[in-house]
Design a protein around this motif. Structure first.
Motif, mmCIF file in Angstrom:
data_model
loop_
_atom_site.group_PDB
_atom_site.id
_atom_site.type_symbol
_atom_site.label_atom_id
_atom_site.label_comp_id
_atom_site.label_asym_id
_atom_site.label_seq_id
_atom_site.Cartn_x
_atom_site.Cartn_y
_atom_site.Cartn_z
ATOM 1 N N PRO A 28 0.816 -1.218 0.000
ATOM 2 C CA PRO A 28 0.000 0.000 0.000
ATOM 3 C C PRO A 28 0.852 1.271 0.000
ATOM 4 O O PRO A 28 1.872 1.349 0.685
ATOM 5 C CB PRO A 28 -0.827 -0.125 1.281
ATOM 6 N N LEU A 29 0.416 2.229 -0.795
ATOM 7 C CA LEU A 29 1.191 3.451 -0.971
ATOM 8 C C LEU A 29 0.229 4.592 -1.272
ATOM 9 O O LEU A 29 -0.578 4.495 -2.192
ATOM 10 C CB LEU A 29 2.189 3.282 -2.119
ATOM 11 N N ASP A 30 0.309 5.649 -0.500
ATOM 12 C CA ASP A 30 -0.523 6.823 -0.711
ATOM 13 C C ASP A 30 0.140 7.723 -1.744
ATOM 14 O O ASP A 30 1.222 8.271 -1.502
ATOM 15 C CB ASP A 30 -0.708 7.579 0.613
ATOM 16 N N LEU A 31 -0.506 7.890 -2.888
ATOM 17 C CA LEU A 31 0.038 8.741 -3.941
ATOM 18 C C LEU A 31 -0.524 10.152 -3.885
ATOM 19 O O LEU A 31 -0.242 10.966 -4.776
ATOM 20 C CB LEU A 31 -0.251 8.116 -5.316
ATOM 21 N N GLY A 32 -1.293 10.448 -2.837
ATOM 22 C CA GLY A 32 -1.893 11.769 -2.721
ATOM 23 C C GLY A 32 -0.925 12.924 -2.825
ATOM 24 O O GLY A 32 -1.243 13.952 -3.443
ATOM 25 N N PRO A 33 0.297 12.817 -2.258
ATOM 26 C CA PRO A 33 1.232 13.944 -2.344
ATOM 27 C C PRO A 33 1.845 14.148 -3.727
ATOM 28 O O PRO A 33 2.584 15.122 -3.924
ATOM 29 C CB PRO A 33 2.324 13.560 -1.335
ATOM 30 N N TYR A 34 1.555 13.279 -4.666
ATOM 31 C CA TYR A 34 2.246 13.319 -5.956
ATOM 32 C C TYR A 34 1.227 13.574 -7.073
ATOM 33 O O TYR A 34 0.777 12.663 -7.776
ATOM 34 C CB TYR A 34 2.998 12.013 -6.185
ATOM 35 N N ALA A 35 0.883 14.843 -7.251
ATOM 36 C CA ALA A 35 -0.160 15.212 -8.209
ATOM 37 C C ALA A 35 0.211 14.847 -9.643
ATOM 38 O O ALA A 35 -0.651 14.483 -10.443
ATOM 39 C CB ALA A 35 -0.443 16.711 -8.103
ATOM 40 N N GLY A 36 1.476 14.950 -9.963
ATOM 41 C CA GLY A 36 1.901 14.602 -11.318
ATOM 42 C C GLY A 36 1.688 13.134 -11.614
ATOM 43 O O GLY A 36 1.245 12.770 -12.717
ATOM 44 N N ILE A 37 1.990 12.265 -10.649
ATOM 45 C CA ILE A 37 1.785 10.827 -10.838
ATOM 46 C C ILE A 37 0.306 10.512 -10.966
ATOM 47 O O ILE A 37 -0.102 9.699 -11.810
ATOM 48 C CB ILE A 37 2.418 10.041 -9.682
#
Length: 213
Positions: A175-184
């Protein structure tokens, strides 16, 4: 005939996606993970000594490793499509990002997953080091896909297919939160819009919710 041996929820989704993007004929042989340990079933483990997916068969050829299979299929069946030639201006970018998924991002995600299972406290130096290393890699990727539509630049390539798995299906296991990475997150929406990706996931993992946010 090219046969893709696909294990559900695994890196072999890359090869199904590649074949769909290239629109080449292939046979899809699917396998289900064992219920007791979520590993490969015996029939897939018997196919190749490595005992995991992806694996392809193509006549007398038996080949594993998603990166190697990617190169093989592009060269033997795809007429070089979805790879950039050495004289292309973006060839260095293509090479770097083609190998980044398995060479950097997935190992970092895997180490973080194992440290989490060991239940090390947040202040443990090893845990902090792994979190920082993974964040550096994600920030690098985030900046790249915020600057250009695809990893190699303007062209969608096999590098994007390689990158899709750790950013999506691998998160079922790590599990990985991608919320901080808007470009991704925006990049994942570009992937989700591709008909080849949609066809591949519908064929290889029908009914599986896609982790695209």
């Amino acid at each position: 005939m090219l046969t893709v041996h696909h294990l559900g929820k695994s890196q072999s989704e890359r090869i199904v996606w590649l074949c769909e993007e290239l629109r080449i004929p292939y046979t899809l042989q699917t396998y289900t993970r064992r219920a007791d340990n979520m590993l490969s079933p015996p029939e897939l483990r018997a196919l190749h000594p490595i005992g995991s997916a992806p694996v392809i068969t193509d006549g007398e050829v038996l080949l594993a490793e998603s990166g190697a299979i990617m190169d093989y299929v592009i060269a033997r069946h795809g007429g070089g499509r979805l790879a950039l030639p050495p004289d292309h201006a973006d060839y260095p970018h293509y090479l770097y990002w083609l190998h980044f998924a398995n060479g950097s991002l997935q190992p970092a995600m895997g180490r973080r997953m194992m440290i989490g299972r060991l239940q090390l406290p947040p202040e443990h130096p090893m845990r902090a080091m792994m979190e920082e290393r993974l964040d550096r890699q994600l920030r690098l990727l985030d900046a790249r896909v915020a600057a250009v539509p695809w990893l190699a630049g303007e062209d969608f390539t096999a590098a994007d297919i390689m990158m899709g798995f750790p950013l999506t299906t691998m998160r079922y296991f790590a599990p990985l939160d991608l919320g901080p990475y808007a470009g991704i997150l925006a990049y994942l929406q570009r992937i989700a819009a591709r008909p080849g990706y949609q066809r591949a996931m519908a064929k290889g993992d029908p009914g599986m919710p896609l982790l695209l946010t």
